[in-house]
Structures are given as structure tokens and as C-alpha cells.
Design a protein around this motif. Sequence first.
Motif, mmCIF file in Angstrom:
data_model
loop_
_atom_site.group_PDB
_atom_site.id
_atom_site.type_symbol
_atom_site.label_atom_id
_atom_site.label_comp_id
_atom_site.label_asym_id
_atom_site.label_seq_id
_atom_site.Cartn_x
_atom_site.Cartn_y
_atom_site.Cartn_z
ATOM 1 N N THR A 1 -2.967 -1.303 -8.619
ATOM 2 C CA THR A 1 -3.510 -0.271 -9.497
ATOM 3 C C THR A 1 -3.967 0.969 -8.736
ATOM 4 N N ALA A 2 -3.761 1.003 -7.413
ATOM 5 C CA ALA A 2 -4.176 2.168 -6.622
ATOM 6 C C ALA A 2 -3.527 3.424 -7.184
ATOM 7 N N ARG B 1 3.259 6.014 -7.543
ATOM 8 C CA ARG B 1 2.921 4.596 -7.654
ATOM 9 C C ARG B 1 3.688 3.968 -8.810
ATOM 10 N N THR C 1 -6.358 -7.717 -4.652
ATOM 11 C CA THR C 1 -7.027 -6.714 -5.477
ATOM 12 C C THR C 1 -8.528 -6.720 -5.252
ATOM 13 N N HIS D 1 0.833 -1.203 0.000
ATOM 14 C CA HIS D 1 0.000 0.000 0.000
ATOM 15 C C HIS D 1 0.868 1.253 0.000
ATOM 16 N N GLU E 1 -2.915 -4.290 -4.046
ATOM 17 C CA GLU E 1 -3.677 -3.245 -4.732
ATOM 18 C C GLU E 1 -2.759 -2.447 -5.673
#
Length: 219
Positions: free
Chosen positions: A153-154, A132, A182, A78, A151
Amino acid sequence: MRLSVTNLAVRRSGRRIFAGLSFALGPGEALMVTGRNGAGKSTLLAVLAGRLKPDAGEVRVAEVGEASLPECLHVVGHRDGLKSALTAEENLAFARDLLGAPALAPAEALAEMGLAHALRLPVAYLSAGQRRRVALARLLVCRRPLWLLDEPTAALDTASQAVLAHLMARHRAGGGLVVAATHQGLGLADARELRIERPVPPAAGGPGDAAWDAAETVA
């Protein structure tokens, strides 16, 4: 590389997160770990990365010579894990020197992520999506067969999500493995799904934690 997980069980703060979890992955395979918030997706990745010890079960890796599991994997969590005062290039150079097995140069990795213009910009100046992409570029500066993505694609726009899907497909085509927690599809063709289910916590005055634990399942 082959990864096998057998009858894994984890407790945190005295509460069971999941139990009886098993799966196996061979070269080129991908696993999507799904489930609602708090189900244990990030916890599973932490166990695979060696940051959290399970209460029961076993994680085994085969066909990687003398390397241990932590030496075979990349983790993108994250948090981006970037030094804000360093440039994008310096962050990637640090990761390459720390992890070893160099692959692409930082400039090449950033170009793959559409960030060639950000090479010498301090990360503090970048947007959340750009940060990211710098974090994901670490996957490219070192060769490691197992990618653990939480996750991934955050904060990514549609174009950047397509770039990530292409990178994962290329990694798998070379025999690499992907385990991704995901809430949405990642463009992982033929990926298997492991759904971790947890019931809603008991209401005040309802059954205690022991009863709640007994109701937990892993699908």
C-alpha cells in the motif's frame, strides 16, 4: 497450491536475522508478516522468492505440477521494477511475455487499477502512487498462485488501497495465496499474522553480537 516453511534461519553480513521460523499456507489463505523496521520482513520474502538462500530450514511448495516455486509467484517489492521510458502498457506487456501464463490484457489490468487513462503514458510521467498501481497491475496480467507483497500500500491513496484489498480477496477466492509484509492492515479477511521480533541493538560497551543473537526471537 500449498506452501510450507519449516525452521527457517537467515543470516546477513554475519548477523542472524531470524531463526526457527515456521508456517504453512493452503489454498485461499493469507499471511501478514509484521514487525518493526529491520526485523526481517523483506528478508523473508526474498527467501520465499528464491533470491536469498537460508542458512537452515526448508521452503516447500506442493500441488503445482512440475512448476518450481519461482514459477508460481509474483513479487511486488519496495521498488516498482518499471522502465521509466516505457509506457504503462509496454511495461505490463513485457511482464506478461516474460512471466507467461497470460491473464488480463495490459489495458484491462490498468483499468482494474483505475489507470485506463495512463495506458500510453511513459511511466516517468506518473506520480509515485500511479507507478505503484502499474506495478500492482502486473499481478493481473499473468496467473500465478502465490503473491509476495512488500508494503503493497506504499504511496497508495485510500481508494487505491480498497481496490487492492478487493483484488487480494478475489485472488484468494480462486485458491490463491498472499504473503504480505506490512505495517498496517490490508483488508485481508481472516489473515493470519506472523510477527518477527528483534531486540534493540546493544549499546556501546554492552553485550556483544553473540549475546544479542541469542536474544532474538520469532513470534
